[in-house]
Design a protein around this motif. Structure first.
Motif, PDB file in Angstrom:
ATOM      1  N   TYR A   1      25.000  14.105 -63.135  1.00  0.00           N
ATOM      2  CA  TYR A   1      24.628  13.184 -62.136  1.00  0.00           C
ATOM      3  C   TYR A   1      24.661  11.726 -62.881  1.00  0.00           C
ATOM      4  O   TYR A   1      23.766  10.885 -62.324  1.00  0.00           O
TER       5      TYR A   1
ATOM      6  N   TRP B   1      18.194   7.153 -65.153  1.00  0.00           N
ATOM      7  CA  TRP B   1      18.395   7.502 -63.711  1.00  0.00           C
ATOM      8  C   TRP B   1      17.619   8.704 -63.730  1.00  0.00           C
ATOM      9  O   TRP B   1      17.475   9.570 -64.677  1.00  0.00           O
ATOM     10  N   HIS B   2      17.278   9.051 -62.452  1.00  0.00           N
ATOM     11  CA  HIS B   2      16.373  10.328 -62.021  1.00  0.00           C
ATOM     12  C   HIS B   2      16.427  10.550 -60.826  1.00  0.00           C
ATOM     13  O   HIS B   2      16.960   9.599 -59.914  1.00  0.00           O
ATOM     14  N   CYS B   3      16.076  11.632 -60.355  1.00  0.00           N
ATOM     15  CA  CYS B   3      16.133  12.056 -58.917  1.00  0.00           C
ATOM     16  C   CYS B   3      14.776  11.401 -58.129  1.00  0.00           C
ATOM     17  O   CYS B   3      13.866  10.969 -58.992  1.00  0.00           O
TER      18      CYS B   3
ATOM     19  N   ARG C   1      16.685  14.548 -55.049  1.00  0.00           N
ATOM     20  CA  ARG C   1      18.114  13.914 -54.693  1.00  0.00           C
ATOM     21  C   ARG C   1      18.703  12.706 -55.846  1.00  0.00           C
ATOM     22  O   ARG C   1      17.761  12.233 -56.081  1.00  0.00           O
ATOM     23  N   TYR C   2      19.850  12.906 -56.232  1.00  0.00           N
ATOM     24  CA  TYR C   2      20.129  11.964 -57.123  1.00  0.00           C
ATOM     25  C   TYR C   2      21.320  10.934 -56.232  1.00  0.00           C
ATOM     26  O   TYR C   2      22.295  11.515 -55.444  1.00  0.00           O
ATOM     27  N   SER C   3      20.975   9.725 -56.359  1.00  0.00           N
ATOM     28  CA  SER C   3      21.990   8.698 -55.490  1.00  0.00           C
ATOM     29  C   SER C   3      23.149   8.951 -56.093  1.00  0.00           C
ATOM     30  O   SER C   3      23.341   9.328 -57.272  1.00  0.00           O
TER      31      SER C   3
ATOM     32  N   TYR D   1      25.325  11.172 -55.545  1.00  0.00           N
ATOM     33  CA  TYR D   1      25.737  12.440 -55.622  1.00  0.00           C
ATOM     34  C   TYR D   1      25.391  13.294 -54.541  1.00  0.00           C
ATOM     35  O   TYR D   1      26.156  14.096 -54.028  1.00  0.00           O
ATOM     36  N   THR D   2      24.085  13.342 -54.217  1.00  0.00           N
ATOM     37  CA  THR D   2      23.346  14.302 -53.309  1.00  0.00           C
ATOM     38  C   THR D   2      24.083  14.078 -51.948  1.00  0.00           C
ATOM     39  O   THR D   2      24.241  12.739 -51.589  1.00  0.00           O
TER      40      THR D   2
ATOM     41  N   ARG E   1      18.544   3.897 -60.590  1.00  0.00           N
ATOM     42  CA  ARG E   1      19.552   3.737 -61.598  1.00  0.00           C
ATOM     43  C   ARG E   1      19.503   2.341 -62.008  1.00  0.00           C
ATOM     44  O   ARG E   1      19.216   1.462 -61.221  1.00  0.00           O
TER      45      ARG E   1
ATOM     46  N   PRO F   1       9.379  11.066 -60.477  1.00  0.00           N
ATOM     47  CA  PRO F   1      10.485  12.002 -59.997  1.00  0.00           C
ATOM     48  C   PRO F   1       9.721  13.369 -59.578  1.00  0.00           C
ATOM     49  O   PRO F   1       8.930  13.920 -60.048  1.00  0.00           O
TER      50      PRO F   1
END
Length: 324
Positions: free
Chosen positions: A92, A152-154, A159-161, A163-164, A174, A192
């Protein structure tokens, strides 16, 4: 006429470089000088004890300061005198690795506060975290001024911006910051959440300058930050982190994580703060610009083997392998 007292704050007889900031925010040079002074005074041979003493003093007696930051390895990690371990950037990254999905080309990506999307729209909730990195150029043995750090992180739900499912159009959590004269960068974010198969972490990439921080092909270091269990358990008892405590316990311990198992000394953040007031995490990042990066672009481990495995965030699409 009565002489006004000096207004410049000092610590142990030394003027503070940043008199308006807390002791823990005075920068790498101040921290090292403090450690060396206390090492001489106490006759301690290793920096680990000095790091613990500085952390305890710098926390100002705040509740919830993590005892885990006083490990014997903290001195080496805090100095940035060793190269940060190379890790996969996971599925991600949004750095141009896959399908030209690249947030680094978006306007506004250079920012300190990453809790909102770039368009100022959706934001994320969670326990506040200030994530600080101090980047050292090991070739010159000096602060890596001007280096660009992309993180970047969940979110709290894993959830990952970008992608999810459901947050593909969001760009929160991010951002890029440029290292100052001391090699320091700082991000305003949240702690996170935990998802199945991985210890909670933050991804980051280092670029030689901001102009090159546009595509993963230019990356010079790729790694991840780990967090102490004490802090995570306090955070995951709060609303907004549903399922995180179960996922954390499912991993076992940070030593059981496939990414951090063999490199925890250099990747465990030093933690201060509390769950009620927010936390500050600090990581020293040594970068050897004379070597080729080993993992950017979803590459393998530094030895050239298969990429290390990780977990898959919940409610996401099918991520490409390796997972991280």
């Amino acid at each position: 006429m009565t002489q006004r007292p000096p207004t410049h704050r000092t610590f142990e007889g030394r003027p503070l470089h940043r008199p308006d900031d807390e002791l823990v925010d005075q920068g790498a040079a101040f921290d090292v000088a403090t450690l060396l002074t206390r090492r001489r005074a106490l006759g301690v041979l290793g920096l680990g004890f000095g790091s613990a003493a500085l952390a305890a003093c710098g926390a100002g007696g705040s509740e919830g300061t993590s005892p885990s930051s006083s490990s014997s390895s903290a001195g080496t990690a805090a100095s940035g005198s060793v190269e940060i371990p190379e890790e996969t950037n996971g599925p991600y990254p949004a750095d141009g690795t896959v399908d030209d999905l690249n947030v680094l080309s978006e306007s506004g990506i250079v920012r300190q506060d990453i809790t909102t999307s770039l368009d100022g729209g959706q934001s994320v909730d969670g326990v506040p975290l200030t994530m600080k990195f101090t980047v050292t150029d090991l070739v010159d043995n000096a602060p890596f001024a001007g280096a660009a750090v992309y993180v970047w992180h969940c979110d709290g739900q894993g959830r990952y911006s970008m992608y999810t499912q459901g947050v593909e159009d969001q760009t929160w959590l991010r951002g890029v910051q440029i290292a100052d004269a001391e090699g320091a960068v700082s991000f305003t974010t949240i702690v996170p959440g935990a998802y199945q198969g991985r210890w909670p972490h933050i991804h980051f990439e280092v670029y030689p300058d901001v102009d090159s921080a546009t595509d993963v092909d230019n990356v010079i270091a790729t790694s991840q930050v780990a967090f102490t269990e004490d802090m995570l358990r306090e955070v995951y008892a709060r609303d907004g982190y549903d399922g995180s405590i179960d996922n954390l316990e499912g991993v076992g311990s940070v030593e059981d994580d496939g990414i951090f198992a063999d490199s925890l000394d250099q990747q465990m953040a030093q933690i201060s703060g509390s769950v009620s007031r927010g936390y500050t995490a600090t990581l020293a990042v040594g970068v050897d610009t004379s070597t080729e990066p080993g993992s950017g672009g979803m590459g393998g481990d530094p030895g050239g083997g298969q990429p290390r495995s990780g977990g898959q965030p919940p409610s996401g699409g099918q991520p490409p392998s390796p997972r991280g």
